[in-house]
Design a protein around this motif. Structure first.
Motif, PDB file in Angstrom:
ATOM      1  N   TYR A 124      59.615  38.929  13.103  1.00  0.00           N
ATOM      2  CA  TYR A 124      59.870  37.634  13.728  1.00  0.00           C
ATOM      3  C   TYR A 124      60.511  36.656  12.747  1.00  0.00           C
ATOM      4  O   TYR A 124      61.452  35.935  13.093  1.00  0.00           O
ATOM      5  CB  TYR A 124      58.566  37.055  14.288  1.00  0.00           C
ATOM      6  N   LEU A 125      60.001  36.623  11.530  1.00  0.00           N
ATOM      7  CA  LEU A 125      60.555  35.711  10.531  1.00  0.00           C
ATOM      8  C   LEU A 125      62.039  35.959  10.319  1.00  0.00           C
ATOM      9  O   LEU A 125      62.840  35.024  10.290  1.00  0.00           O
ATOM     10  CB  LEU A 125      59.825  35.892   9.190  1.00  0.00           C
ATOM     11  N   GLU A 126      62.385  37.221  10.160  1.00  0.00           N
ATOM     12  CA  GLU A 126      63.775  37.552   9.879  1.00  0.00           C
ATOM     13  C   GLU A 126      64.671  37.303  11.088  1.00  0.00           C
ATOM     14  O   GLU A 126      65.754  36.724  10.953  1.00  0.00           O
ATOM     15  CB  GLU A 126      63.896  39.008   9.435  1.00  0.00           C
ATOM     16  N   ARG A 127      64.235  37.713  12.270  1.00  0.00           N
ATOM     17  CA  ARG A 127      65.062  37.512  13.463  1.00  0.00           C
ATOM     18  C   ARG A 127      65.292  36.028  13.731  1.00  0.00           C
ATOM     19  O   ARG A 127      66.401  35.615  14.085  1.00  0.00           O
ATOM     20  CB  ARG A 127      64.400  38.177  14.674  1.00  0.00           C
ATOM     21  N   LEU A 128      64.266  35.220  13.585  1.00  0.00           N
ATOM     22  CA  LEU A 128      64.417  33.780  13.793  1.00  0.00           C
ATOM     23  C   LEU A 128      65.263  33.156  12.692  1.00  0.00           C
ATOM     24  O   LEU A 128      66.166  32.353  12.952  1.00  0.00           O
ATOM     25  CB  LEU A 128      63.047  33.109  13.843  1.00  0.00           C
ATOM     26  N   GLY A 129      64.977  33.553  11.455  1.00  0.00           N
ATOM     27  CA  GLY A 129      65.685  32.959  10.322  1.00  0.00           C
ATOM     28  C   GLY A 129      67.164  33.262  10.310  1.00  0.00           C
ATOM     29  O   GLY A 129      67.979  32.421   9.926  1.00  0.00           O
ATOM     30  N   THR A 131      69.121  33.380  12.672  1.00  0.00           N
ATOM     31  CA  THR A 131      69.825  32.515  13.623  1.00  0.00           C
ATOM     32  C   THR A 131      69.633  31.044  13.279  1.00  0.00           C
ATOM     33  O   THR A 131      69.842  30.168  14.112  1.00  0.00           O
ATOM     34  CB  THR A 131      69.322  32.773  15.055  1.00  0.00           C
ATOM     35  N   ASN A 132      69.205  30.794  12.016  1.00  0.00           N
ATOM     36  CA  ASN A 132      69.038  29.418  11.547  1.00  0.00           C
ATOM     37  C   ASN A 132      67.948  28.669  12.312  1.00  0.00           C
ATOM     38  O   ASN A 132      67.977  27.455  12.461  1.00  0.00           O
ATOM     39  CB  ASN A 132      70.364  28.650  11.655  1.00  0.00           C
ATOM     40  N   ASN A 133      66.973  29.398  12.839  1.00  0.00           N
ATOM     41  CA  ASN A 133      65.883  28.800  13.595  1.00  0.00           C
ATOM     42  C   ASN A 133      64.768  28.412  12.639  1.00  0.00           C
ATOM     43  O   ASN A 133      64.325  29.230  11.829  1.00  0.00           O
ATOM     44  CB  ASN A 133      65.376  29.823  14.622  1.00  0.00           C
ATOM     45  N   LYS A 134      64.303  27.167  12.712  1.00  0.00           N
ATOM     46  CA  LYS A 134      63.284  26.664  11.792  1.00  0.00           C
ATOM     47  C   LYS A 134      61.873  26.746  12.377  1.00  0.00           C
ATOM     48  O   LYS A 134      60.941  26.111  11.880  1.00  0.00           O
ATOM     49  CB  LYS A 134      63.598  25.208  11.413  1.00  0.00           C
ATOM     50  N   THR A 135      61.695  27.523  13.437  1.00  0.00           N
ATOM     51  CA  THR A 135      60.376  27.690  14.044  1.00  0.00           C
ATOM     52  C   THR A 135      59.377  28.220  13.026  1.00  0.00           C
ATOM     53  O   THR A 135      59.680  29.124  12.249  1.00  0.00           O
ATOM     54  CB  THR A 135      60.460  28.664  15.232  1.00  0.00           C
ATOM     55  N   ILE A 136      58.167  27.665  13.048  1.00  0.00           N
ATOM     56  CA  ILE A 136      57.089  28.116  12.164  1.00  0.00           C
ATOM     57  C   ILE A 136      56.210  29.095  12.928  1.00  0.00           C
ATOM     58  O   ILE A 136      55.704  28.787  14.004  1.00  0.00           O
ATOM     59  CB  ILE A 136      56.248  26.927  11.665  1.00  0.00           C
ATOM     60  N   LEU A 137      56.050  30.280  12.369  1.00  0.00           N
ATOM     61  CA  LEU A 137      55.198  31.312  12.949  1.00  0.00           C
ATOM     62  C   LEU A 137      53.783  31.135  12.405  1.00  0.00           C
ATOM     63  O   LEU A 137      53.578  31.177  11.190  1.00  0.00           O
ATOM     64  CB  LEU A 137      55.740  32.693  12.582  1.00  0.00           C
ATOM     65  N   VAL A 138      52.822  30.902  13.301  1.00  0.00           N
ATOM     66  CA  VAL A 138      51.435  30.659  12.883  1.00  0.00           C
ATOM     67  C   VAL A 138      50.598  31.882  13.256  1.00  0.00           C
ATOM     68  O   VAL A 138      50.331  32.129  14.433  1.00  0.00           O
ATOM     69  CB  VAL A 138      50.852  29.391  13.534  1.00  0.00           C
ATOM     70  N   MET A 139      50.203  32.645  12.243  1.00  0.00           N
ATOM     71  CA  MET A 139      49.502  33.906  12.452  1.00  0.00           C
ATOM     72  C   MET A 139      48.026  33.804  12.062  1.00  0.00           C
ATOM     73  O   MET A 139      47.623  32.936  11.292  1.00  0.00           O
ATOM     74  CB  MET A 139      50.153  35.017  11.622  1.00  0.00           C
ATOM     75  N   SER A 140      47.249  34.728  12.596  1.00  0.00           N
ATOM     76  CA  SER A 140      45.860  34.898  12.175  1.00  0.00           C
ATOM     77  C   SER A 140      45.567  36.392  12.156  1.00  0.00           C
ATOM     78  O   SER A 140      46.482  37.213  12.234  1.00  0.00           O
ATOM     79  CB  SER A 140      44.914  34.137  13.109  1.00  0.00           C
ATOM     80  N   ASP A 141      44.302  36.748  12.041  1.00  0.00           N
ATOM     81  CA  ASP A 141      43.952  38.162  11.970  1.00  0.00           C
ATOM     82  C   ASP A 141      42.596  38.372  12.635  1.00  0.00           C
ATOM     83  O   ASP A 141      42.131  37.528  13.401  1.00  0.00           O
ATOM     84  CB  ASP A 141      43.953  38.638  10.514  1.00  0.00           C
ATOM     85  N   ASN A 167      55.154  44.293   0.619  1.00  0.00           N
ATOM     86  CA  ASN A 167      56.150  44.960   1.460  1.00  0.00           C
ATOM     87  C   ASN A 167      57.214  44.023   2.026  1.00  0.00           C
ATOM     88  O   ASN A 167      58.142  44.487   2.706  1.00  0.00           O
ATOM     89  CB  ASN A 167      55.446  45.675   2.614  1.00  0.00           C
ATOM     90  N   ASN A 168      57.095  42.712   1.771  1.00  0.00           N
ATOM     91  CA  ASN A 168      58.027  41.768   2.407  1.00  0.00           C
ATOM     92  C   ASN A 168      58.539  40.695   1.455  1.00  0.00           C
ATOM     93  O   ASN A 168      58.831  39.579   1.869  1.00  0.00           O
ATOM     94  CB  ASN A 168      57.340  41.106   3.609  1.00  0.00           C
ATOM     95  N   ASN A 169      58.681  41.042   0.187  1.00  0.00           N
ATOM     96  CA  ASN A 169      59.107  40.061  -0.814  1.00  0.00           C
ATOM     97  C   ASN A 169      60.450  39.424  -0.488  1.00  0.00           C
ATOM     98  O   ASN A 169      60.622  38.205  -0.583  1.00  0.00           O
ATOM     99  CB  ASN A 169      59.177  40.719  -2.204  1.00  0.00           C
ATOM    100  N   SER A 170      61.417  40.230  -0.104  1.00  0.00           N
ATOM    101  CA  SER A 170      62.760  39.692   0.123  1.00  0.00           C
ATOM    102  C   SER A 170      62.787  38.758   1.322  1.00  0.00           C
ATOM    103  O   SER A 170      63.447  37.704   1.297  1.00  0.00           O
ATOM    104  CB  SER A 170      63.764  40.829   0.320  1.00  0.00           C
ATOM    105  N   ILE A 171      62.090  39.139   2.393  1.00  0.00           N
ATOM    106  CA  ILE A 171      62.051  38.293   3.590  1.00  0.00           C
ATOM    107  C   ILE A 171      61.347  36.979   3.306  1.00  0.00           C
ATOM    108  O   ILE A 171      61.793  35.905   3.718  1.00  0.00           O
ATOM    109  CB  ILE A 171      61.377  39.049   4.754  1.00  0.00           C
ATOM    110  N   LEU A 172      60.239  37.042   2.564  1.00  0.00           N
ATOM    111  CA  LEU A 172      59.513  35.824   2.226  1.00  0.00           C
ATOM    112  C   LEU A 172      60.341  34.931   1.311  1.00  0.00           C
ATOM    113  O   LEU A 172      60.243  33.702   1.372  1.00  0.00           O
ATOM    114  CB  LEU A 172      58.177  36.171   1.569  1.00  0.00           C
ATOM    115  N   GLY A 173      61.157  35.534   0.463  1.00  0.00           N
ATOM    116  CA  GLY A 173      62.020  34.742  -0.408  1.00  0.00           C
ATOM    117  C   GLY A 173      62.995  33.886   0.378  1.00  0.00           C
ATOM    118  O   GLY A 173      63.334  32.774  -0.027  1.00  0.00           O
ATOM    119  N   GLU A 174      63.433  34.391   1.525  1.00  0.00           N
ATOM    120  CA  GLU A 174      64.375  33.646   2.362  1.00  0.00           C
ATOM    121  C   GLU A 174      63.684  32.758   3.392  1.00  0.00           C
ATOM    122  O   GLU A 174      64.102  31.619   3.623  1.00  0.00           O
ATOM    123  CB  GLU A 174      65.300  34.619   3.098  1.00  0.00           C
TER     124      GLU A 174
END
Length: 349
Positions: A124-129, A131-141, A167-174
């Motif tokens: 979700y982070l990558e697909r939204l990002g 497209t220049n979408n600034k939506t914040i994804l709020v997750m829990s567990d 497993n997601n260093n590059s995505i989190l970096g962006e």
């Protein structure tokens, strides 16, 4: 002075009343009614008619009781595959928060395009990002009441956290600033991410998010989460009878002020408000530059005193991208309410 990396503001997204901070809750209803359709139920009673006695209804009611406003949207996704399929539509909307309630932070799937194990959150982070979408994804567990004691709960949570980052260093970096993870530790409510998103959708920028009347299952403190600074949690104050959100950070890898969710939200709000589309197609000239600066000052002045304490338009330059065309580089500085120093925002429009 702290610099925020360049923000590129591209096409405008559509569909929502941006006078409010809007939430989309994704979850399962009791039937296939309005399947994979974005809906604003408007009222709790309408949500019950739409979704019946279900998790989607419960989460909507939780958020709606906090916001007391019509800024909470829903989408019925009973299957895991539904969560994946709807992203093609969601990238076109500018929700402030997306709250999945039937997907855990740890959940993964086999990406049919890459044939690799992929975290739902990262997808979700990558697909939204992209497209220049600034939506914040709020997750829990998983809810804490599934665990025998606090040590087992925290150890499992830390393991999930470490695996995700590994497993997601590059995505989190962006796009890490667009991800929040809050522990699911309330006694009588398993939608801590809906609670947090609702609170963030209505707080005033000069204040901290309001306290919540829910009590917690385990008594978690900062010392329990040392070195895990991207884990938000609610701490119960028994003498006060409420819980307050603590360690409110996003997953931005760099440890600076922009890791603070409330600071990042101010920046996102400023970027959203700076609409300069009326100058699209204009021939850049000293006269046009003055008009743009006046427009920016008018918008920023309206926000001063409510969104931030002070601001400065430092520079406006033109970046040529072709014959007769180019983008504006806008260099701003603002002073948020929670800081004494100014922070820089550079954006390209």
């Amino acid at each position: 002075m702290i610099n925020y990396e360049m923000i590129v503001k591209k096409n405008k997204l559509y569909g929502l009343d941006k006078s409010k901070r809007n939430i989309l809750i994704i979850g399962a209803a009791s039937s296939n009614n309005k399947l994979k359709t974005i809906i604003n139920p408007m009222t709790v009673s309408n949500a019950f008619k739409l979704y019946g006695n279900s998790e989607l209804y419960d989460a909507y009611k939780t958020a709606r009781d906090i916001t007391e406003d019509t800024n909470v949207y829903t989408i019925n996704c009973p299957l895991f595959t539904d969560f994946i399929e709807i992203i093609d539509d969601l990238v076109h909307y500018n929700f402030d928060f997306i709250v999945p309630i039937n997907i855990n932070f740890r959940d993964t799937f086999i990406n049919p395009i890459t044939n690799r194990v992929t975290y739902f959150s990262a997808y979700y982070l990558e697909r939204l990002g992209r497209t220049n979408n600034k939506t914040i994804l709020v997750m829990s567990d998983r809810p804490s009441n599934l665990y025998e004691d606090i040590d087992k709960y925290l150890n499992d949570t830390k393991k999930v956290y470490n695996n995700f980052i590994k497993n997601n260093n590059s995505i989190l970096g962006e796009f890490g600033s667009n991800l929040i993870f809050v522990l699911n530790n309330f006694k009588n409510n398993k939608y801590s991410n809906a609670v947090l998103a609702a609170s963030l959708s209505i707080f005033d920028f000069d204040k901290y998010p309001s306290n919540i009347s829910y009590s917690t299952y385990f008594d978690i403190d900062y010392l329990d989460l040392r070195k895990y600074d991207s884990l938000c949690f609610y701490k119960y104050r028994p003498t006060m009878g409420y819980s307050s959100v603590e360690q409110l950070n996003n997953f931005k890898p760099t440890d600076n002020i922009y890791k603070k969710v409330l600071i990042d939200m101010v920046i996102k709000h400023v970027i959203e408000r700076l609409d300069l589309t009326e100058f699209n197609g204009s021939l850049y000239s000293p006269y046009v530059k003055v008009k743009i600066e006046v427009k920016i000052n008018n918008i920023m002045s309206e926000m001063m005193g409510s969104v931030f304490k002070d601001y400065e338009v430092k520079n406006i330059t033109f970046k040529k991208t072709g014959i007769g065309v180019g983008n504006l580089i806008i260099d701003l500085a603002i002073t948020p309410y929670s800081l004494l120093e100014k922070i820089n925002i550079m954006m390209e429009v």
